[in-house]
Design a protein around this motif. Structure first.
Motif, PDB file in Angstrom:
ATOM      1  N   ASP A 269       0.814  -1.247  -0.115  1.00 11.95           N
ATOM      2  CA  ASP A 269       0.044  -0.206  -0.040  1.00 11.95           C
ATOM      3  C   ASP A 269       0.855   1.271   0.161  1.00 11.95           C
ATOM      4  O   ASP A 269       1.809   1.340   0.717  1.00 11.95           O
ATOM      5  N   PRO A 270       0.479   2.250  -0.954  1.00  9.46           N
ATOM      6  CA  PRO A 270       1.299   3.547  -0.996  1.00  9.46           C
ATOM      7  C   PRO A 270       1.596   4.160   0.536  1.00  9.46           C
ATOM      8  O   PRO A 270       2.720   4.580   0.757  1.00  9.46           O
ATOM      9  N   LEU A 271       0.809   4.242   1.230  1.00  8.86           N
ATOM     10  CA  LEU A 271       1.061   4.784   2.643  1.00  8.86           C
ATOM     11  C   LEU A 271       1.729   3.965   3.577  1.00  8.86           C
ATOM     12  O   LEU A 271       2.761   4.257   4.282  1.00  8.86           O
ATOM     13  N   THR A 272       1.878   2.557   3.335  1.00  7.44           N
ATOM     14  CA  THR A 272       2.357   1.736   4.094  1.00  7.44           C
ATOM     15  C   THR A 272       3.885   1.672   3.646  1.00  7.44           C
ATOM     16  O   THR A 272       5.047   1.892   4.415  1.00  7.44           O
ATOM     17  N   LEU A 273       4.168   2.006   2.224  1.00  6.91           N
ATOM     18  CA  LEU A 273       5.529   2.172   1.723  1.00  6.91           C
ATOM     19  C   LEU A 273       6.129   3.308   2.277  1.00  6.91           C
ATOM     20  O   LEU A 273       7.387   3.546   2.528  1.00  6.91           O
ATOM     21  N   LEU A 274       5.310   4.327   2.237  1.00  8.87           N
ATOM     22  CA  LEU A 274       5.709   5.539   2.902  1.00  8.87           C
ATOM     23  C   LEU A 274       6.423   5.320   4.096  1.00  8.87           C
ATOM     24  O   LEU A 274       7.273   5.976   4.444  1.00  8.87           O
ATOM     25  N   ALA A 275       5.479   4.993   5.192  1.00 10.85           N
ATOM     26  CA  ALA A 275       5.927   4.656   6.591  1.00 10.85           C
ATOM     27  C   ALA A 275       7.325   3.843   6.656  1.00 10.85           C
ATOM     28  O   ALA A 275       8.244   4.171   7.374  1.00 10.85           O
ATOM     29  N   ASP A 276       7.291   2.676   5.707  1.00 12.92           N
ATOM     30  CA  ASP A 276       8.298   1.911   5.780  1.00 12.92           C
ATOM     31  C   ASP A 276       9.687   2.500   5.400  1.00 12.92           C
ATOM     32  O   ASP A 276      10.742   2.512   5.973  1.00 12.92           O
ATOM     33  N   TRP A 277       9.470   3.329   4.272  1.00 12.89           N
ATOM     34  CA  TRP A 277      10.906   4.027   3.815  1.00 12.89           C
ATOM     35  C   TRP A 277      11.395   5.080   4.695  1.00 12.89           C
ATOM     36  O   TRP A 277      12.483   5.221   5.015  1.00 12.89           O
ATOM     37  N   LEU A 278      10.436   5.964   5.316  1.00 10.38           N
ATOM     38  CA  LEU A 278      10.790   6.773   6.404  1.00 10.38           C
ATOM     39  C   LEU A 278      11.340   6.446   7.519  1.00 10.38           C
ATOM     40  O   LEU A 278      12.121   6.973   8.170  1.00 10.38           O
ATOM     41  N   ASN A 279      11.060   5.053   8.053  1.00  7.69           N
ATOM     42  CA  ASN A 279      11.499   4.403   9.050  1.00  7.69           C
ATOM     43  C   ASN A 279      12.819   4.076   8.876  1.00  7.69           C
ATOM     44  O   ASN A 279      13.422   3.737   9.888  1.00  7.69           O
ATOM     45  N   THR A 280      13.241   3.794   7.697  1.00  8.00           N
ATOM     46  CA  THR A 280      14.656   2.890   7.334  1.00  8.00           C
ATOM     47  C   THR A 280      15.530   4.023   6.787  1.00  8.00           C
ATOM     48  O   THR A 280      16.904   3.614   6.491  1.00  8.00           O
ATOM     49  N   ALA A 281      15.157   5.081   5.936  1.00  3.74           N
ATOM     50  CA  ALA A 281      16.011   5.709   5.160  1.00  3.74           C
ATOM     51  C   ALA A 281      16.878   6.718   6.166  1.00  3.74           C
ATOM     52  O   ALA A 281      16.602   7.212   7.304  1.00  3.74           O
ATOM     53  N   PRO A 282      18.350   6.854   5.694  1.00  4.79           N
ATOM     54  CA  PRO A 282      19.226   7.596   6.386  1.00  4.79           C
ATOM     55  C   PRO A 282      18.981   9.198   6.309  1.00  4.79           C
ATOM     56  O   PRO A 282      19.663  10.047   5.676  1.00  4.79           O
ATOM     57  N   LEU A 283      17.826   9.826   6.584  1.00  5.85           N
ATOM     58  CA  LEU A 283      17.252  11.145   6.348  1.00  5.85           C
ATOM     59  C   LEU A 283      17.519  11.773   7.725  1.00  5.85           C
ATOM     60  O   LEU A 283      17.393  11.515   8.855  1.00  5.85           O
ATOM     61  N   ARG A 284      17.841  13.281   7.804  1.00  2.00           N
ATOM     62  CA  ARG A 284      17.647  14.059   8.870  1.00  2.00           C
ATOM     63  C   ARG A 284      16.223  14.284   9.452  1.00  2.00           C
ATOM     64  O   ARG A 284      15.064  14.109   8.381  1.00  2.00           O
ATOM     65  N   SER A 285      16.162  14.582  10.389  1.00 10.03           N
ATOM     66  CA  SER A 285      14.741  14.516  10.950  1.00 10.03           C
ATOM     67  C   SER A 285      13.715  15.565  10.302  1.00 10.03           C
ATOM     68  O   SER A 285      12.601  15.412  10.215  1.00 10.03           O
ATOM     69  N   SER A 286      14.632  16.810   9.809  1.00 12.74           N
ATOM     70  CA  SER A 286      13.620  17.831   9.248  1.00 12.74           C
ATOM     71  C   SER A 286      13.178  17.406   8.037  1.00 12.74           C
ATOM     72  O   SER A 286      12.188  17.505   7.617  1.00 12.74           O
TER      73      SER A 286
END
Length: 284
Positions: A2-19
């Protein structure tokens, strides 16, 4: 997925700054919500460039001053008269670029949409180009290596552009490199002379690094046949030279494929690479 599930999975694992994580979540959620409210609803995994442009245009209504959001001219107008809005728009497009990269990595889509034409090209920082750090350079070299046929039809040309910039040639010089001033050396590398801006004189000599030489050898058999009187190494459909602005556009697009570079300030541009070089200490 699901697109929203994918979004959450990506954001939880990506090496991103909090901002960046907060910003990406906000913009992609807006995009997915917009898709769901269309009649009929749009499948976010099967949208067109026009669909994304229609969504992005809803945030630029006031800045367009009655103009339609229908192409580069509209983006140029926003960039000239409302620079802050153009920068926000580019960040919005970066968020979608990163999201669809994650979707491709997770098998939800086969190809990522090419959103280059939806970028305003406005610099986030007016200061002179800042060299990439050793880590950033290593990441960008990875981006070059991953730039393949799933990214662009003429990916070999794009890779060669990036490597030539790392040789220290400026973007305009890269666009004008003349095949008549390209010499193969006995050790399987090449010597190239930087082209003059106005005349056929040549400037600084560059002995290409092994990565650049390999990219050049791979590119030449696939070079678009040049039109009569065209001697540039890099050609486009119809046999014309590449546009001088193309190197910057393609480098920005390559950088947008990795989260560590996508939000860099100042952004990764063609000039950034030309100032960085292959090595920390320029060789004599």
């Amino acid at each position: 997925m699901d697109p929203l599930t994918l979004l959450a999975d990506w954001l939880n694992t990506a090496p991103l700054r909090s901002s960046s994580r907060i910003e990406y979540e906000r913009e992609v959620t807006r995009w997915l919500t917009w898709c769901a409210t269309q009649q009929p609803p749009l499948n976010p995994y099967a949208v067109s460039l026009q669909d994304i442009a229609a969504w992005a245009g809803t945030y630029l209504t006031d800045q367009l001053d009655g103009r339609p959001f229908d192409g580069p001219a509209a983006l140029a107008y926003v960039t000239e008269h409302h620079r802050a809005a153009a920068l926000t728009h580019d960040r919005r497009i970066t968020a979608l670029t990163q999201y669809y990269e994650a979707a491709k990595d997770r098998g939800a889509i086969r190809l990522t949409p090419d959103l280059t034409l939806l970028r305003s090209g406005a610099d986030r920082d007016a200061t002179p180009p800042r060299r990439l750090t050793p880590m950033e350079r290593a990441v960008f070299l990875t981006c070059i290596g991953m730039w393949g046929p799933d990214r662009a039809r003429h990916y070999r040309r794009d890779r060669l552009i990036a490597y030539l910039l790392l040789e220290g040639l400026r973007p305009a010089e890269v666009a004008r490199v003349d095949i008549r001033h390209l010499y193969e050396l006995p050790d399987d590398t090449y010597e190239v002379r930087a082209p003059d801006y106005e005349y056929e004189n040549v400037g600084k000599k560059h002995v290409l690094e092994p990565l650049t030489a390999a990219a050049l050898r791979e590119y030449l058999p696939h070079r678009i046949r040049p039109d009569d009187g065209v001697h540039t190494v890099l050609t486009v459909q119809g046999g014309r030279p590449i546009d001088p602005g193309y190197p910057n556009m393609i480098i920005r697009q390559m950088a947008a494929t990795h989260p560590l570079l996508a939000q860099r300030t100042p952004p990764v541009t063609a000039d950034t690479l030309a100032h960085t070089g292959f090595w920390d200490t320029p060789q004599t």
